[in-house]
Structure formats: C-alpha cells, structure tokens
Design a protein around this motif. Structure first.
Motif, PDB file in Angstrom:
ATOM      1  N   PHE A  51      84.746  49.501 119.087  1.00  0.00           N
ATOM      2  CA  PHE A  51      85.668  49.898 120.574  1.00  0.00           C
ATOM      3  C   PHE A  51      84.863  51.053 121.093  1.00  0.00           C
ATOM      4  CE2 PHE A  51      87.825  53.501 122.065  1.00  0.00           C
ATOM      5  CZ  PHE A  51      88.194  52.895 123.439  1.00  0.00           C
ATOM      6  N   PHE A  52      84.182  52.011 120.486  1.00  0.00           N
ATOM      7  CA  PHE A  52      83.499  53.173 121.002  1.00  0.00           C
ATOM      8  C   PHE A  52      82.186  52.623 121.496  1.00  0.00           C
ATOM      9  CE2 PHE A  52      86.262  55.437 118.224  1.00  0.00           C
ATOM     10  CZ  PHE A  52      86.824  56.489 118.948  1.00  0.00           C
ATOM     11  N   ARG A  53      81.541  51.882 120.851  1.00  0.00           N
ATOM     12  CA  ARG A  53      80.287  51.413 121.197  1.00  0.00           C
ATOM     13  C   ARG A  53      80.265  50.373 122.450  1.00  0.00           C
ATOM     14  NH1 ARG A  53      76.755  51.887 117.093  1.00  0.00           N
ATOM     15  NH2 ARG A  53      78.265  51.084 115.557  1.00  0.00           N
ATOM     16  N   SER A  54      81.395  49.622 122.305  1.00  0.00           N
ATOM     17  CA  SER A  54      81.425  48.736 123.284  1.00  0.00           C
ATOM     18  C   SER A  54      81.979  49.240 124.686  1.00  0.00           C
ATOM     19  CB  SER A  54      82.835  47.626 123.268  1.00  0.00           C
ATOM     20  OG  SER A  54      82.550  46.968 121.862  1.00  0.00           O
ATOM     21  N   PHE A  55      82.880  50.420 124.494  1.00  0.00           N
ATOM     22  CA  PHE A  55      83.078  51.172 125.600  1.00  0.00           C
ATOM     23  C   PHE A  55      81.990  51.834 126.311  1.00  0.00           C
ATOM     24  CE2 PHE A  55      83.888  55.458 127.410  1.00  0.00           C
ATOM     25  CZ  PHE A  55      85.182  54.953 128.311  1.00  0.00           C
ATOM     26  N   ILE A  56      81.242  52.699 125.514  1.00  0.00           N
ATOM     27  CA  ILE A  56      80.203  53.360 126.189  1.00  0.00           C
ATOM     28  C   ILE A  56      78.908  52.289 126.770  1.00  0.00           C
ATOM     29  CG2 ILE A  56      78.959  54.013 124.075  1.00  0.00           C
ATOM     30  CD1 ILE A  56      79.352  56.032 127.337  1.00  0.00           C
ATOM     31  N   TYR A  57      78.680  51.191 125.901  1.00  0.00           N
ATOM     32  CA  TYR A  57      77.700  50.623 126.379  1.00  0.00           C
ATOM     33  C   TYR A  57      77.956  49.921 127.496  1.00  0.00           C
ATOM     34  CZ  TYR A  57      74.186  46.724 127.309  1.00  0.00           C
ATOM     35  OH  TYR A  57      73.274  46.111 127.842  1.00  0.00           O
ATOM     36  N   GLY A  58      79.050  49.110 127.660  1.00  0.00           N
ATOM     37  CA  GLY A  58      79.644  48.509 128.732  1.00  0.00           C
ATOM     38  C   GLY A  58      79.871  49.345 129.999  1.00  0.00           C
ATOM     39  N   TYR A  59      79.996  50.623 129.932  1.00  0.00           N
ATOM     40  CA  TYR A  59      80.298  51.775 131.046  1.00  0.00           C
ATOM     41  C   TYR A  59      78.894  51.843 131.598  1.00  0.00           C
ATOM     42  CZ  TYR A  59      81.101  56.012 133.589  1.00  0.00           C
ATOM     43  OH  TYR A  59      81.331  57.033 134.596  1.00  0.00           O
ATOM     44  N   LEU A  60      77.693  52.139 130.647  1.00  0.00           N
ATOM     45  CA  LEU A  60      76.514  52.705 130.954  1.00  0.00           C
ATOM     46  C   LEU A  60      75.748  51.296 131.585  1.00  0.00           C
ATOM     47  CD1 LEU A  60      75.235  54.875 127.996  1.00  0.00           C
ATOM     48  CD2 LEU A  60      76.385  55.561 130.309  1.00  0.00           C
ATOM     49  N   GLU A  61      76.069  50.348 131.365  1.00  0.00           N
ATOM     50  CA  GLU A  61      75.157  49.157 131.797  1.00  0.00           C
ATOM     51  C   GLU A  61      75.973  48.948 133.147  1.00  0.00           C
ATOM     52  OE1 GLU A  61      74.252  44.981 130.214  1.00  0.00           O
ATOM     53  OE2 GLU A  61      76.462  44.936 130.095  1.00  0.00           O
ATOM     54  N   TRP A  62      77.232  49.086 133.440  1.00  0.00           N
ATOM     55  CA  TRP A  62      77.926  48.971 134.506  1.00  0.00           C
ATOM     56  C   TRP A  62      77.238  49.956 135.589  1.00  0.00           C
ATOM     57  CZ3 TRP A  62      81.019  52.471 137.362  1.00  0.00           C
ATOM     58  CH2 TRP A  62      81.680  51.951 138.394  1.00  0.00           C
ATOM     59  N   LEU A  63      77.091  51.121 135.239  1.00  0.00           N
ATOM     60  CA  LEU A  63      76.549  52.242 136.157  1.00  0.00           C
ATOM     61  C   LEU A  63      75.109  51.825 136.346  1.00  0.00           C
ATOM     62  CD1 LEU A  63      77.315  55.439 134.065  1.00  0.00           C
ATOM     63  CD2 LEU A  63      78.381  54.801 136.074  1.00  0.00           C
ATOM     64  N   LEU A  64      74.255  51.276 135.558  1.00  0.00           N
ATOM     65  CA  LEU A  64      72.770  50.910 135.723  1.00  0.00           C
ATOM     66  C   LEU A  64      72.835  49.717 136.662  1.00  0.00           C
ATOM     67  CD1 LEU A  64      69.878  51.258 135.106  1.00  0.00           C
ATOM     68  CD2 LEU A  64      70.178  49.790 133.021  1.00  0.00           C
ATOM     69  N   VAL A  65      73.381  48.671 136.320  1.00  0.00           N
ATOM     70  CA  VAL A  65      73.281  47.261 137.157  1.00  0.00           C
ATOM     71  C   VAL A  65      73.913  47.831 138.577  1.00  0.00           C
ATOM     72  CG1 VAL A  65      74.282  45.040 137.151  1.00  0.00           C
ATOM     73  CG2 VAL A  65      73.388  45.925 135.057  1.00  0.00           C
ATOM     74  N   ASN A  66      74.800  48.250 138.594  1.00  0.00           N
ATOM     75  CA  ASN A  66      75.395  48.643 139.990  1.00  0.00           C
ATOM     76  C   ASN A  66      75.118  49.591 140.652  1.00  0.00           C
ATOM     77  OD1 ASN A  66      77.779  46.247 140.000  1.00  0.00           O
ATOM     78  ND2 ASN A  66      78.052  47.193 138.255  1.00  0.00           N
ATOM     79  N   GLN A  67      73.976  50.478 140.129  1.00  0.00           N
ATOM     80  CA  GLN A  67      73.429  51.684 140.914  1.00  0.00           C
ATOM     81  C   GLN A  67      74.678  52.513 141.531  1.00  0.00           C
ATOM     82  OE1 GLN A  67      70.829  49.711 143.901  1.00  0.00           O
ATOM     83  NE2 GLN A  67      69.126  49.452 142.189  1.00  0.00           N
ATOM     84  N   GLN A  68      75.361  53.142 140.470  1.00  0.00           N
ATOM     85  CA  GLN A  68      76.633  53.753 140.872  1.00  0.00           C
ATOM     86  C   GLN A  68      76.070  55.284 140.777  1.00  0.00           C
ATOM     87  OE1 GLN A  68      79.812  52.868 141.603  1.00  0.00           O
ATOM     88  NE2 GLN A  68      79.073  51.029 141.711  1.00  0.00           N
TER      89      GLN A  68
END
Length: 204
Positions: A51-68
């Motif tokens: 859970f913790f790994r999925s949460f933080i990886y998914g969030y950081l990937e979203w930040l990166l891919v979508n240039q947030q």
C-alpha cells in the motif's frame, strides 16, 4: 514474491483480466469496470508494504508525468511541516531526517523535470523504487508519518482501532503501522492521505 520487483512495468489491465477469465467472474466484472476508466496498471510486490509503496510511487509518477508544479511545491511544504510534527509526537530526528531529506530531494527533482540537470525522468523514478534501500526507506518514512497522524488525531481514529483491532492506539501503531511488512487497511490509508493532504481512490 521476493523475485518480483517492488514496482513492475506498465502493463494493460487486460493482462489482469486474463488471470481470472476462467475463475471468479465477480473479479472479471470488476476488472472490466476498471477498464472503463483505466487502460494500464503497475503491479507492486506483495510484501506487506505494497500500500505505502503503491501510494507514493503512483503519486510521484503522477506529479512527474503531468508536470504538476504547484502540487509539487505544496507537497514539499507539507513534507517540511512534518519534521516538527514527528518530533512533537516522540520520534527522534536521527530516525527520520535522512529518509525525509531523500523524499524531499526526489520531489525537487520531479519539480525540475526530465532532461534537465538535477531533474528526473520516469525511468529513473522506477529504478529508484526498485532499489531496495531507497524504496524501503521511503516506505519507512510514510509509516512514521501515518503512525504520527493517527496519534495526533486520537479521538478520530481510536474508535476504529479499538473496534477493529481490540487494542489501544499506541499498541496498534507500534505493532501494525511502524513495523515494516505489516499489511495496511482503511485506517492506514485515511491517515496517510489526511497527513499528506493527497486524495486517493480505492477501487475494488
């Protein structure tokens, strides 16, 4: 599970569907519903920290891919604020300072962006999360933050903890949150999302 990477490659949701096509049709229907909203997925190692790994990886990937950029800055400020909160709840700085600095540096690299000195691209992000020390250090920090959030908001979380686990909040955090490899449930998820002010959609 030990032979699986902490974070897997991108794969179509149909690959998950094929695993259940001759089995539980309830699962098949749920996967088909997911396919109406999502096209791909990543698997994470089922080691109790997923859970913790999925949460933080998914969030950081979203930040990166979508240039947030604005969200990156908000998240950086939020993480900085957790330094004093962790101390106030009883954590020694020597325990969390290096993991926190590591995550802050990663978010700063995402803010800089790919193809720029000091920045990061998607492949490097994946490689970081597949590296044992880096990945588990990040998970450990999130566990501390989750535990601290539960203790800080005792009145909110105590009824759920006592009702589900039949132990007090201190013992619950000591046995089920702070410890690496312990499975997570809705209490962990809500506490972490609230602590970091990040929305999460749990599909099932």
């Amino acid at each position: 599970e030990k032979n699986k990477p902490y974070v897997g490659d991108v794969e179509p949701l149909d690959s998950l569907k094929q695993e259940y096509i001759n089995g539980s049709q309830v699962f098949v229907q749920k996967i088909e519903k997911l396919q109406g909203q999502y096209g791909t997925m990543r698997r994470t190692r089922g080691d109790g920290n997923c859970f913790f790994r999925s949460f933080i990886y998914g969030y950081l990937e979203w930040l990166l891919v979508n240039q947030q950029e604005d969200e990156c800055r908000r998240f950086l400020n939020c993480l900085q604020g957790w330094k004093q909160k962790l101390v106030d709840i009883g954590y020694e700085p020597i325990v969390f300072e290096d993991p926190l600095d590591m995550l802050l540096q990663q978010v700063q690299a995402i803010l800089i962006g790919p193809g720029v000195e000091g920045g990061i691209d998607q492949q490097q992000l994946v490689e970081n999360f597949r590296e044992d020390v880096w990945s588990n250090t990040c998970v450990m920090l999130l566990r501390f933050i989750t535990s601290a959030e539960i203790k800080r908001r005792l009145e909110h979380f105590e009824p759920f903890v006592v009702g589900q686990y039949e132990m007090d909040v201190g013992m619950f955090c000591e046995r089920s949150v702070d410890v690496m490899g312990e499975e997570s449930d809705h209490i962990h998820a809500q506490a972490l999302c609230d602590a970091l002010r990040v929305r999460e959609h749990v599909r099932g």
